[in-house]
Design a protein around this motif. Structure first.
Motif, short mmCIF file in Angstrom:
data_model
loop_
_atom_site.label_atom_id
_atom_site.label_comp_id
_atom_site.label_asym_id
_atom_site.label_seq_id
_atom_site.Cartn_x
_atom_site.Cartn_y
_atom_site.Cartn_z
N THR A 350 0.83 -1.21 0.12
CA THR A 350 -0.06 0.15 0.03
C THR A 350 0.82 1.12 -0.05
O THR A 350 0.59 2.22 -0.61
N VAL A 351 2.03 1.31 0.90
CA VAL A 351 2.76 2.28 0.83
C VAL A 351 3.46 2.63 -0.52
O VAL A 351 3.54 3.76 -1.13
N LEU A 352 3.81 1.46 -1.28
CA LEU A 352 4.48 1.37 -2.51
C LEU A 352 3.86 1.93 -3.54
O LEU A 352 4.02 2.79 -4.41
N ALA A 353 2.53 1.67 -3.48
CA ALA A 353 1.38 2.17 -4.32
C ALA A 353 1.38 3.56 -4.36
O ALA A 353 1.18 4.39 -5.27
N CYS A 354 1.34 4.09 -3.06
CA CYS A 354 1.06 5.64 -2.66
C CYS A 354 2.35 6.17 -3.31
O CYS A 354 2.20 7.48 -3.99
N LEU A 355 3.51 5.67 -2.90
CA LEU A 355 4.74 6.23 -3.54
C LEU A 355 4.93 6.31 -4.88
O LEU A 355 5.21 7.43 -5.54
N THR A 356 4.49 5.12 -5.56
CA THR A 356 4.26 5.35 -7.21
C THR A 356 3.57 6.44 -7.77
O THR A 356 3.86 7.16 -8.79
N ILE A 357 2.54 6.57 -7.05
CA ILE A 357 1.66 7.84 -7.57
C ILE A 357 2.03 9.09 -7.23
O ILE A 357 2.21 9.93 -8.25
N ALA A 358 2.78 9.50 -6.16
CA ALA A 358 3.32 10.67 -5.76
C ALA A 358 4.57 10.59 -6.80
O ALA A 358 4.73 11.94 -7.23
N THR A 359 5.40 9.59 -7.18
CA THR A 359 6.45 9.85 -7.90
C THR A 359 5.85 10.09 -9.40
O THR A 359 6.82 11.07 -10.04
N ALA A 360 5.08 9.34 -9.73
CA ALA A 360 4.25 9.66 -11.00
C ALA A 360 4.16 10.96 -11.24
O ALA A 360 4.37 11.66 -12.35
N ARG A 361 3.32 11.66 -10.44
CA ARG A 361 2.77 13.15 -10.44
C ARG A 361 3.97 13.90 -10.34
O ARG A 361 4.11 15.10 -11.15
N ALA A 362 4.99 13.46 -9.68
CA ALA A 362 5.97 14.61 -9.70
C ALA A 362 6.86 14.59 -10.85
O ALA A 362 7.57 15.53 -11.17
N ARG A 363 6.91 13.43 -11.63
CA ARG A 363 7.76 13.39 -12.89
C ARG A 363 6.94 13.77 -14.16
O ARG A 363 7.35 13.56 -15.21
#
Length: 550
Positions: A350-363
């Protein structure tokens, strides 16, 4: 070391199997002489040289363990007339390796000495009593007031106080903290085993973890501030051990596919010895339930030397790894008592899923509408996870087949491959049945020769873009006599039923969160098989909850 305590008298206890020598009563902890007794987590790497030296000096050993060397070395210095603290410090300066040690001394009823090097140790505070334990979880039934010792610390404790120092005797100050753990939080609550209870907590911990990172109103992910920019990291390297490594594998699929961030992944016990070339400014993503896993901590320190940003996904946010990371993303899983990790794994995902979304948005790889879609899938997950438990009878039916087998194959494709690996690991850990996991497309490149009617094939096949490919692989296995036991969903059930010997039908969810949902039944299957076989579910042989030595 589980915990040690004393009021007017000292008590030592340790739940550790023998690292050196057979697991016999003779080799069991505590170890001691007439003057000193010790318990020890870790490995003393130079014990053979020390033992030879001490035996030549007249010390008489009675076990095969490396740990007894500590007691004999302290005893030797006590015999030379040194006081307990001085004898302990002199001995500590001779030891090489990783260790957390607690010592008590004959004739000194109000005294206990602890020390740690490359292994965790915590001091707990009570009313006119003090405790030493390997972590806050071990001390939770006794106190929530904790001081985490730092690497190279020694502590002298009496029933009223703790005095910290380095191994050369220099006094140091260490901060007392209040932990959130409590004795009431680690009961079985009517379940047969801790593992069964923790399996049923999947929906809760997924929801609790999302509450920390997701705003349900705006459907956006919000991570804590970090001292680096996710938009500019050129590459990520993920490292972990066991189930946490499989969580990292799923994270790699997500980060590369959605955030378009190049990712390398290594088992922590191999990464630092492989010495891979790393780009300065890259992101080191480390995953650990305890935050004390020795191999992962060593990998963290190796990355630190190479100017890599350290982000750790941890369930214990006051752990050694937390203190040594640039930033921490906490999994709100609560205490996990069973050795086999369950709810911590889905919390990590779940944390990695949230990190993925945040990273994709930032990039710039995810627009607002796409983020809302992925977040909505995450927010829907706790209720869908709860529905999995309505399939208990079907999972027990599959367990009856698996429990009769000597060997089991697990299959999955894409992000389901790490879930297959997690299922195989759980089965091995707690039922002692040999199991292997393969990417389903690899079966025809060799492993298909293993298939016959005695080898059940457990497959995770949700209705995702890889559904048809995986189904084709399963048809190949069936044509060779394979017994297919399939976890699918409501969209895939009709087509799976045509070839499967038996199946479990789960709710259909978004492709993004399917690995998290599919984790729950493969863990439940392992649990039910272990129950049928009568193994020690919560304490499987040869395993420990936190692996604090290499």
């Amino acid at each position: 070391m589980s915990r040690t305590r004393f009021r007017a008298q000292q008590v030592l206890a340790n739940t550790r199997w023998a690292t050196h020598g057979a697991p016999t009563t003779c080799n069991a902890h505590p170890h001691g002489t007439e003057r000193v007794a010790i318990v020890h987590n870790g490995i003393i790497e130079n014990f053979e040289d020390l033992r030879r030296e001490l035996e030549e000096a007249g010390q008489v050993f009675s076990t095969e363990t490396d740990s007894e060397t500590i007691a004999q070395l302290v005893d030797y210095h006590l015999g030379q007339g040194l006081a307990p603290k001085d004898a302990a410090l002199k001995a500590l300066n001779r030891l090489e390796g990783a260790y957390a040690i607690a010592m008590i001394f004959a004739g000194h009823e109000g005294l206990m000495i602890g020390a740690c090097h490359s292994a965790p140790l915590a001091v707990g505070y009570g009313k006119d009593e003090m405790f030493l334990g390997s972590d806050s979880l071990a001390l939770a039934p006794l106190t929530n007031r904790i001081t985490y010792m730092e690497d190279g610390d020694c502590v002298v404790i009496t029933p009223q106080k703790a005095e910290f120092m380095t191994f050369d005797g220099t006094p140091v100050q260490r901060k007392e903290q209040t932990t959130a753990l409590a004795a009431g939080s680690i009961g079985k609550d009517g379940y047969r085993h801790f593992m069964e209870k923790e399996l049923h907590e999947h929906p809760l911990v997924i929801g609790q973890t999302l509450q920390r990172m997701v705003d349900p109103a705006s459907r956006r992910v919000f991570l804590p501030d970090m001292p680096f920019d996710l938009a500019t990291v050129p590459r990520a390297v993920i490292t972990a051990c066991g189930s946490a490594f499989y969580a990292g594998m799923v994270g790699r699929y997500w980060l590369e596919a959605i955030a378009r961030l190049p990712v390398d992944i290594d088992v922590a016990s191999e990464m630092r010895y492989r010495n891979p070339p790393l780009t300065e400014g890259s992101l080191g993503l480390l995953i650990s339930q305890s935050g004390e896993t020795a191999d992962t901590l060593a990998a963290l320190r190796s990355l630190r030397q190479k100017a890599i940003h350290i982000l750790s996904v941890l369930n214990v946010e006051h752990s050694t790894m937390a203190r040594e990371s640039d930033s921490v993303l906490g999994t709100v899983a609560g205490p996990e008592i069973s050795v086999a990790s369950t709810k911590a794994f889905t919390a990590q995902l779940t944390v990695l899923a949230c990190l993925t979304i945040a990273t994709a948005r930032a990039r710039g790889m995810l627009d607002a509408l796409a983020e809302e879609e992925l977040v909505a899938a995450l927010l829907d997950l706790p209720s869908r996870a709860a529905e999995v438990f309505t399939q208990g009878a079907a999972i027990r039916r599959l367990a009856g087949v698996v429990a009769e087998a000597r060997d089991v194959l697990y299959l999955g494709r894409g992000s389901m491959f790490p879930i297959a690996m997690e299922g195989a690991l759980k089965l091995k850990e707690i039922s002692y049945i040999h199991a292997e996991a393969y990417a389903a497309g690899e079966m025809k490149h060799g492993p298909i020769s293993l298939i016959d009617r005695t080898v059940p094939i457990v497959a995770s096949v949700p209705y995702t873009p890889l559904f048809d490919k995986t189904l084709s692989n399963l048809q190949e296995a069936k044509a060779r006599g394979g017994r297919l036991l399939v976890f699918t969903d409501t969209k895939g059930a009709d087509r799976v039923s045509a070839i499967a010997e038996d199946m479990v039908v789960l709710p259909h969810v978004h492709d993004f969160v399917a690995p998290i949902l599919q984790t729950i039944p493969v863990q439940m299957l392992a649990y039910e098989v272990a129950v049928l076989k009568g193994t020690d579910v919560d304490q499987p042989r040869n395993l420990a909850k936190s692996v604090t030595v290499e």
